[in-house]
Design an enzyme around this catalytic site. Structure first.
Site, PDB file in Angstrom:
ATOM      1  N   HIS A   2      62.058  12.583  57.110  1.00 26.86           N
ATOM      2  CA  HIS A   2      62.117  13.242  58.411  1.00 26.86           C
ATOM      3  C   HIS A   2      63.556  13.681  58.649  1.00 26.86           C
ATOM      4  O   HIS A   2      64.493  13.097  58.133  1.00 26.86           O
ATOM      5  CB  HIS A   2      61.677  12.224  59.475  1.00 26.86           C
ATOM      6  CG  HIS A   2      61.495  12.773  60.850  1.00 26.86           C
ATOM      7  ND1 HIS A   2      62.545  13.023  61.693  1.00 26.86           N
ATOM      8  CD2 HIS A   2      60.372  13.101  61.542  1.00 26.86           C
ATOM      9  CE1 HIS A   2      62.086  13.463  62.852  1.00 26.86           C
ATOM     10  NE2 HIS A   2      60.773  13.528  62.789  1.00 26.86           N
ATOM     11  N   LYS A  42      54.947   4.947  68.594  1.00 28.40           N
ATOM     12  CA  LYS A  42      54.055   5.161  67.456  1.00 28.40           C
ATOM     13  C   LYS A  42      52.995   4.072  67.366  1.00 28.40           C
ATOM     14  O   LYS A  42      52.003   4.231  66.647  1.00 28.40           O
ATOM     15  CB  LYS A  42      54.845   5.165  66.142  1.00 28.40           C
ATOM     16  CG  LYS A  42      56.006   6.132  66.082  1.00 28.40           C
ATOM     17  CD  LYS A  42      55.580   7.563  65.920  1.00 28.40           C
ATOM     18  CE  LYS A  42      56.792   8.438  65.630  1.00 28.40           C
ATOM     19  NZ  LYS A  42      56.435   9.864  65.503  1.00 28.40           N
ATOM     20  N   GLN A  50      56.553   5.527  60.805  1.00 25.66           N
ATOM     21  CA  GLN A  50      55.172   5.875  60.481  1.00 25.66           C
ATOM     22  C   GLN A  50      54.375   4.720  59.902  1.00 25.66           C
ATOM     23  O   GLN A  50      53.139   4.785  59.844  1.00 25.66           O
ATOM     24  CB  GLN A  50      55.162   7.054  59.497  1.00 25.66           C
ATOM     25  CG  GLN A  50      55.700   8.349  60.073  1.00 25.66           C
ATOM     26  CD  GLN A  50      54.859   8.872  61.223  1.00 25.66           C
ATOM     27  OE1 GLN A  50      53.640   8.727  61.241  1.00 25.66           O
ATOM     28  NE2 GLN A  50      55.505   9.474  62.206  1.00 25.66           N
ATOM     29  N   CYS A  70      59.242  18.272  61.287  1.00 29.64           N
ATOM     30  CA  CYS A  70      60.605  17.748  61.128  1.00 29.64           C
ATOM     31  C   CYS A  70      60.831  17.246  59.701  1.00 29.64           C
ATOM     32  O   CYS A  70      61.519  16.248  59.480  1.00 29.64           O
ATOM     33  CB  CYS A  70      60.900  16.642  62.140  1.00 29.64           C
ATOM     34  SG  CYS A  70      60.992  17.236  63.840  1.00 29.64           S
TER      35      CYS A  70
END
Length: 404
Positions: free
Chosen positions: A121, A224, A201, A362
């Site tokens: 990212h 997240k 993530q 991104c």
């Protein structure tokens, strides 16, 4: 027993409509939705004990302080950090990365080398480029293959006695690839390098054990994993955090202040200048409680089932190409339709009430590698269903028919 219909009742937003259609929310890699149990904690804080924390002698301050520090203990336990003071509250993953990059600017010199991966990212690229500009260090990149996997044999070649830092995401936000971080960490340590893992993530899907990984730094965003935005966590080994200078100056991070000299507070407060996102920290702890109540093994198994189902169904659409086909990936599918811009597909899906992400996510170097402007990304969470995936497939077919 894992009961997705029962779980969905915890998320009020899933009951709403978008453009006259039931909401199908497949943008979980950007942010997850928030269960009522966490919303209630946020409301309770502002309704009943909103106060600044630490040093306050009045009851509201003490209640808020206790709740905030109890949440830190929950985070410590969840990630299996050795000490609670190794958990630093941040505003999110990007804040944690920049905190470490800023600290290492005092430790690096010309000739030192930093390694990142081709799957990163932008928040795990730009801070290190800035660090190299300040320090004279060199940035090197672990390349990827067409399946969206890092080429470990090339990583081995990049490592040397000049390697001081290695930074890799645990899971790619753009492709869903699960990187072999234990191998990456162990090999980096053999040459004396420190390792930071971007866990933004991974943490919605798995439960990392920072001691078992032997990772030096691990960063996470609460939003997240069913928590609030503007809140996150940096884990750092005690010895590393003691080596690094404070990131910001202000209240809370000091021990003594005079006009002649300031001394800094012990961990974790050394890195927590100013009034924090108190409610966010408390809600982060509540979100961890909620997800642990479901169980990460159950979450991972169900999301893998969704991933396999969606992969099969989408692959049946002629002209659809999936990017990121690693055998080790989480519930993210990035795809394009031949000759159709991903933005146009996403716009039509939105008209059908289906929320996906379009663009480079991104992660522009990944798109450059594939020579594409971006992808349509559908990312699934444990509250999604196969029926929603069917709606996505139907929507993609409709977009193809309208745009071809």
């Amino acid at each position: 027993m894992f009961n997705v219909e029962h779980i969905r009742q915890d998320f009020p937003i899933l009951n709403r409509q978008v453009n006259g259609k039931p909401l199908v929310y497949f943008d979980n890699a950007a942010t997850s939705q928030t269960p009522q149990q966490v919303i209630d904690v946020i409301v309770d804080y502002y309704s009943n004990y909103n106060a600044n924390i630490h040093r306050g002698v009045h009851s509201l301050s003490q209640e808020a302080t206790d709740a905030y520090e109890q949440a830190r203990l929950k985070i410590q336990k969840h990630f299996n950090a050795k000490h609670a003071h190794e958990i630093i509250y941040t505003s999110g993953t990007t804040h944690g990365i920049n905190l470490i990059a800023n600290g290492f600017s005092t430790l690096l010199k010309k000739g030192d080398e930093i390694i990142v991966s081709a799957l990163e990212h932008h928040s795990n690229i730009v801070p290190w480029q800035m660090l190299c500009e300040r320090s004279g260090a060199t940035l090197k990149v672990i390349p990827m293959n067409l399946e969206g996997e890092l080429i470990m044999s090339e990583y081995d070649k990049l490592l040397s006695e000049n390697t001081k830092l290695v930074f890799v995401n645990h899971i790619s936000n753009a492709l869903g690839t699960i990187n072999p971080i234990k191998y990456i960490i162990d090999e980096a340590h053999k040459v004396g390098a420190a390792v930071l893992i971007d866990g933004a993530q991974s943490c919605p899907h798995i439960k990392p054990d920072v001691q078992a990984l032997d990772v030096d730094f691990y960063v996470v965003s609460a939003h997240k994993m069913c928590g609030p935005t503007g809140e996150g966590m940096l884990y750092g080994k005690e010895e590393w955090l003691n080596k690094l200078p404070p990131y910001q100056g202000g209240g809370e991070m000091i021990a003594e202040v005079s006009f002649e000299k300031t001394t800094y507070a012990d961990l974790p407060h050394k890195f927590e200048a100013g009034t924090p996102n108190i409610c966010g920290g408390i809600a982060f702890g509540a979100a961890i409680d909620y997800m642990n109540g479901i169980g990460f093994d159950a979450i991972a198994a169900y999301e893998h089932e969704l991933l396999e189902y969606a992969t099969i169904k989408l692959s049946e659409i002629e002209g659809l190409k999936i990017y990121g086909t690693s055998k080790h990936k989480t519930s993210v599918i990035s795809f394009n339709l031949d000759g159709i811009h991903p933005y146009d597909v996403g716009t039509i899906l939105d008209k059908l009430g289906i929320a996906v992400r379009t663009g480079h996510h991104c992660a522009q170097p990944i798109m450059d590698f594939y020579k594409i402007p971006g992808t349509v990304r559908a990312s699934f969470a444990f509250y999604n269903t196969k029926e929603e995936i069917d709606a996505l497939v139907s929507g993609v077919k409709k977009a193809k028919m309208m745009l071809s």
